[in-house]
Design a protein around this motif. Structure first.
Motif, short mmCIF file in Angstrom:
data_model
loop_
_atom_site.label_atom_id
_atom_site.label_comp_id
_atom_site.label_asym_id
_atom_site.label_seq_id
_atom_site.Cartn_x
_atom_site.Cartn_y
_atom_site.Cartn_z
N PHE A 1 4.56 -9.85 1.64
CA PHE A 1 3.54 -9.23 0.80
C PHE A 1 3.51 -7.72 1.00
CE2 PHE A 1 -0.84 -7.74 0.24
CZ PHE A 1 -1.03 -8.04 -1.10
N MET A 2 3.61 -7.29 2.26
CA MET A 2 3.60 -5.85 2.54
C MET A 2 4.80 -5.17 1.90
SD MET A 2 2.29 -5.92 6.51
CE MET A 2 2.44 -4.17 6.78
N VAL A 3 5.96 -5.80 1.96
CA VAL A 3 7.17 -5.23 1.35
C VAL A 3 7.00 -5.14 -0.17
CG1 VAL A 3 9.63 -5.64 0.87
CG2 VAL A 3 8.73 -5.96 3.18
N VAL A 4 6.51 -6.21 -0.78
CA VAL A 4 6.34 -6.23 -2.24
C VAL A 4 5.34 -5.15 -2.67
CG1 VAL A 4 5.41 -7.60 -4.15
CG2 VAL A 4 7.03 -8.62 -2.55
N MET A 5 4.25 -5.01 -1.93
CA MET A 5 3.25 -4.01 -2.31
C MET A 5 3.79 -2.58 -2.15
SD MET A 5 0.91 -5.70 -3.59
CE MET A 5 -0.10 -4.32 -4.00
N ALA A 6 4.61 -2.35 -1.12
CA ALA A 6 5.21 -1.02 -0.95
C ALA A 6 6.15 -0.72 -2.11
CB ALA A 6 5.95 -0.94 0.37
#
Length: 198
Positions: free
Chosen positions: A176-181
């Motif tokens: 999720f953190m990667v996708v949001m970045a």
């Protein structure tokens, strides 16, 4: 009675002359907040309630139903009745903290603010978004890249650890953190490209 600052929900598409014409015609008929030309909204009622709890010394008038409850806003059980407008009188002694509170609450409830002294219309939520976009490069970009990188490391390490349930949760959180970045970079890149075309 005229005020220095007005807050309402809609109409939102007025220019300064349109707002002043609405205010002048309303004030000529007595200026009763309940008869103002603005649309009723519970957001205005919540704005007034929070404003009066957090800045009790501020001189303000509204058609909002006064609420004597001392309970925190987040514990409110009943919905706030709609209101049309909040008028606020500002003095030279008005603290900067109070102005920040007004601006912050207007952004929270996505209200329109009109400053009669400077003849300016403020859309606090839009202004905050514009400021965030304007200051994204390089500071925000670095933060987004670091968050995405940390998320990627968490996901990869959790995948290789293979701890039942815990690894699955950490892979989802890291992913999720990667996708949001990535989404943040795409969004800001598109906004930058649009601004460059103008």
């Amino acid at each position: 009675m005229t005020f220095d600052l007005y807050a309402w929900k809609s109409p939102r598409d007025l220019d300064v002359d349109g707002v002043e014409a609405l205010l002048d015609s309303w004030l000529e008929t007595g200026g009763d907040p309940g008869m103002s030309p603005f649309e009723p909204s519970s957001d205005v009622g919540w704005f007034y309630r929070e404003l009066m709890q957090d800045a009790a010394g501020l001189e303000a008038s509204s058609d909002a139903v006064p609420n004597a409850s001392t309970a925190p806003i987040w514990l409110a059980a009943a919905p706030e009745p709609p209101a049309r407008v909040v008028g606020m009188r500002l003095s030279p002694a008005t603290q900067g903290d109070t102005l920040e509170l007004i601006f912050g609450l207007a952004a929270k409830y996505d209200l329109v603010l009109f400053d009669t002294r400077s003849r300016r219309i403020h859309l606090p939520l839009d202004e905050m978004a514009a400021h965030a976009s304007a200051t994204f490069w390089p500071g925000g970009a670095i933060q987004a890249a670091v968050a995405g990188g940390i998320g990627g490391v968490i996901a990869v390490v959790a995948w290789f650890l293979g701890i039942p349930l815990l690894s699955g949760v950490l892979v989802v959180v890291g992913g999720f953190m990667v996708v949001m970045a990535v989404y943040t970079f795409i969004h800001e890149g598109r906004k930058g490209a649009k601004n460059a075309e103008r």
